[in-house]
Design an enzyme around this catalytic site. Sequence first.
Site, PDB file in Angstrom:
ATOM      1  N   THR A 109      -1.288   6.635  -4.836  1.00 31.81           N
ATOM      2  CA  THR A 109      -1.082   6.387  -3.413  1.00 31.81           C
ATOM      3  C   THR A 109       0.087   7.221  -2.892  1.00 31.81           C
ATOM      4  O   THR A 109       1.066   7.451  -3.612  1.00 31.81           O
ATOM      5  CB  THR A 109      -0.812   4.890  -3.129  1.00 31.81           C
ATOM      6  OG1 THR A 109      -0.223   4.753  -1.827  1.00 31.81           O
ATOM      7  CG2 THR A 109       0.155   4.301  -4.141  1.00 31.81           C
TER       8      THR A 109
ATOM      9  N   SER B 269       6.788  -1.503  -2.868  1.00 33.53           N
ATOM     10  CA  SER B 269       6.264  -2.847  -3.172  1.00 33.53           C
ATOM     11  C   SER B 269       5.922  -2.871  -4.657  1.00 33.53           C
ATOM     12  O   SER B 269       5.845  -1.822  -5.308  1.00 33.53           O
ATOM     13  CB  SER B 269       4.998  -3.146  -2.353  1.00 33.53           C
ATOM     14  OG  SER B 269       3.885  -2.426  -2.891  1.00 33.53           O
TER      15      SER B 269
ATOM     16  N   TYR C 151       3.111  -3.436  -5.868  1.00 37.75           N
ATOM     17  CA  TYR C 151       1.875  -2.663  -6.004  1.00 37.75           C
ATOM     18  C   TYR C 151       2.172  -1.165  -6.085  1.00 37.75           C
ATOM     19  O   TYR C 151       1.700  -0.482  -7.007  1.00 37.75           O
ATOM     20  CB  TYR C 151       0.938  -2.938  -4.820  1.00 37.75           C
ATOM     21  CG  TYR C 151       0.002  -1.787  -4.556  1.00 37.75           C
ATOM     22  CD1 TYR C 151      -1.037  -1.511  -5.432  1.00 37.75           C
ATOM     23  CD2 TYR C 151       0.192  -0.932  -3.463  1.00 37.75           C
ATOM     24  CE1 TYR C 151      -1.877  -0.419  -5.221  1.00 37.75           C
ATOM     25  CE2 TYR C 151      -0.637   0.146  -3.249  1.00 37.75           C
ATOM     26  CZ  TYR C 151      -1.662   0.398  -4.127  1.00 37.75           C
ATOM     27  OH  TYR C 151      -2.477   1.478  -3.925  1.00 37.75           O
ATOM     28  N   HIS C 152       2.927  -0.655  -5.135  1.00 37.51           N
ATOM     29  CA  HIS C 152       3.225   0.778  -5.167  1.00 37.51           C
ATOM     30  C   HIS C 152       3.960   1.141  -6.447  1.00 37.51           C
ATOM     31  O   HIS C 152       3.730   2.201  -7.041  1.00 37.51           O
ATOM     32  CB  HIS C 152       4.053   1.179  -3.939  1.00 37.51           C
ATOM     33  CG  HIS C 152       3.297   1.096  -2.638  1.00 37.51           C
ATOM     34  ND1 HIS C 152       3.446   0.046  -1.760  1.00 37.51           N
ATOM     35  CD2 HIS C 152       2.361   1.912  -2.093  1.00 37.51           C
ATOM     36  CE1 HIS C 152       2.649   0.243  -0.720  1.00 37.51           C
ATOM     37  NE2 HIS C 152       1.972   1.364  -0.887  1.00 37.51           N
TER      38      HIS C 152
ATOM     39  N   LYS D  34       1.624   1.792  -9.312  1.00 32.93           N
ATOM     40  CA  LYS D  34       1.003   3.120  -9.290  1.00 32.93           C
ATOM     41  C   LYS D  34       1.963   4.174  -9.832  1.00 32.93           C
ATOM     42  O   LYS D  34       1.530   5.155 -10.456  1.00 32.93           O
ATOM     43  CB  LYS D  34       0.588   3.482  -7.862  1.00 32.93           C
ATOM     44  CG  LYS D  34      -0.525   2.610  -7.293  1.00 32.93           C
ATOM     45  CD  LYS D  34      -1.893   3.010  -7.856  1.00 32.93           C
ATOM     46  CE  LYS D  34      -3.022   2.399  -7.040  1.00 32.93           C
ATOM     47  NZ  LYS D  34      -4.348   2.770  -7.560  1.00 32.93           N
TER      48      LYS D  34
END
Lengths: 421, 421
Positions: B144, B179, B181-182, B185
């Site tokens: 991302t 975050s 989530y980030h 990644k």
Amino acid sequence: MKIAVLGGDGYCGWATALYLSRKGHEVAIVDNFSRRRWDDDLGVETLTPILPLARRLEAWRQFTGRVIEPFVGDVTDYGFLSTVIEAFEPDSVVHFAEQRSAPYSMIDREHAVFTQTNNVVGTLNLLFALREFKPECHLVKLGTMGEYGTPNIDIEEGYITIEHNGRRDTLPFPKQPGSFYHLSKVHDSHNIMFTCKAWGLRATDLNQGVVYGTITDEVALDEALINRFDYDEIFGTVLNRFCIQAAIGHPLTVYGRGGQTRGFLDVRDTVRCIEIACLNPAAPGECRVFNQFTEQFSVLDLALMVQNAGHKLGMTVHIDHLPDPRVEAEQHYYNARHSRLVELGLQPHLLSDSLLDSLMNVAIRYRERVDRSVMLPRVNWRDPRNRVGSPRTSPARNYEPGIAIETELLVERKAAGVRGD
Amino acid sequence: MKIAVLGGDGYCGWATALYLSRKGHEVAIVDNFSRRRWDDDLGVETLTPILPLARRLEAWRQFTGRVIEPFVGDVTDYGFLSTVIEAFEPDSVVHFAEQRSAPYSMIDREHAVFTQTNNVVGTLNLLFALREFKPECHLVKLGTMGEYGTPNIDIEEGYITIEHNGRRDTLPFPKQPGSFYHLSKVHDSHNIMFTCKAWGLRATDLNQGVVYGTITDEVALDEALINRFDYDEIFGTVLNRFCIQAAIGHPLTVYGRGGQTRGFLDVRDTVRCIEIACLNPAAPGECRVFNQFTEQFSVLDLALMVQNAGHKLGMTVHIDHLPDPRVEAEQHYYNARHSRLVELGLQPHLLSDSLLDSLMNVAIRYRERVDRSVMLPRVNWRDPRNRVGSPRTSPARNYEPGIAIETELLVERKAAGVRGD
């Protein structure tokens, strides 16, 4: 100051807990003894006969009158960890409670996944527990110099100012970790940096070099307080292993040409660095990075120093060059800044003949316990299907004995000479 | 070319699988339906009524004569995943099979830990499965643009050449994810980079921007093939949500001042970028990074564009500025390179009124299914104890209705006009 040492039953953790306790801090040890269990699983043991934690702590109380409170449990269990933070209310948490061996993480998929989930989840749990129960507590987290890899530019302490297309920013130093273990520390670093920014936590990430030595003033008080001394291929670190190899007449096992250069420090400086970090906490919201080492050496430098120290003790020490089982440059530029801890008062113990001497004498003292079969590298970075379990259950890969072992142990010195300083 | 699409039942995955199948590739979908389960857990659903995977695939076969093979299971289960790789022998694996919502990862500790372990372990398993069963397979991994954060310098595609103290090296671009989530990644990116170097795997890491749109040529063939269209605070992405809000007369919910600038792309470009990556594989040992977006917009830019498009349809569209629940700069420099996919042949679908029009018409078509209660942000980045489970079970935090909702839906257009191009 109230300081919780997570992983306080391990090598650096134990030395740190005793040092901080002697310096007058109120210390708690949090540990689940996984380091002892991994030895069991791998069929290896520390050279030095360490006692169970409860008996170590009782000996500490007897010799010093100081009490260290143990909390036995797993930091990946949030219920346990959050209860510890809530109950002990530390001013600083020193977080050593991770799987810390690169070769262990490279054994196979299971060990890679375990290392990353164990380390990342433990640290996430700690961040959430601090956020929930003690947000003003200072997190002192052990990272590793191995997070940086070996870039062709000078390594800064955590951040680098980059000018690019006419603009400028100070950003996290780019990371090139070289094993699933080193990767797990990079993951932690990013997670910690984010929570400092998002929640205002305060953290010092100590990117530690390779630690050597086993004796500190505290563990030298009595054999009941003796620290770990690992020399196996999985948990042994290079200088300690060389000293044991020299002492028992085993060739020093240099991986490849030995030009791999890293930062090193004496375990007596580890404990002092931790205290310096605790006494000079990061500001709320700050994620500070210190490179925690005192000198740079190549692996071959170290082998030659050990060989020379052995000579002075009348030993013949051979050096073997084994095929490098790791994926790493064998010759490279390496220049890493490490001034911030010195600026805060660290007075380094530089590597000396007397320290090497001391390590070899510990090895001689416990040489009946040495298992020569566990010293050679069998975990191969290029092949993740090495083997599971004991390193003894499968033959060495890639190893052709080089020079015949001729070393004789000519000198034995008294245990009184074991101290390294 | 044999291409396995992991996460092929999700939003980008479904569109990609159909596109690649139509282009003549032999496609398999690997999915455990966790995306559907998370909707169930959160008490939300896609605007569009999607069918079960088996029925979608049967419809695809009926309309096109082409077969897509489903493998139902979890990529965190190595036994399952390795069997798929061994059986299907893909030339490329397209890896969408991760928890992809930043707000989901910020709900609380459990969701943060789940997101990181799910994503990191799934990717580790894939790397090991490729190493073991198909090392020449090309991994096309969805990253991302959020991995980079918003540095004050131009963002390059994965790597940056740094000059420092008279020396120079090209290093991974520093990451500042915003975050859990980030962060997951970023962890993946480091793990993938390492295995390319250590094992010679070949990978393309696609740092994708925010995807908008729901219609591709393939899903437009029949309603049985319709794609997801998420608008809830957890899985909805900003432009899609704005279009639905406009269509149903809900104010557009801009977080803060709306100066947050990001890269965006049409889902029709997502599917084309994936094919371009597959057709132009990375070399063995190479970990290549492409920034996969076509245009930069600020959130407020988008809101104004949707407002304007609504006007043209005769709608009154209000814009509300809500306190930003995220920890992010509301005004910042942002300039990210994104030329490598264009160099390989991507012809971008730039954001147009007709696309906005199309999205609003999908919303109008399914407006009976809209649940207005799930659009407002309740997950707060600064407070990880938001709530577990359904967003409906607790009141909105930080939300004071701004301007009264006056919008009237004046126009309904025929379903035939739904296509976005």
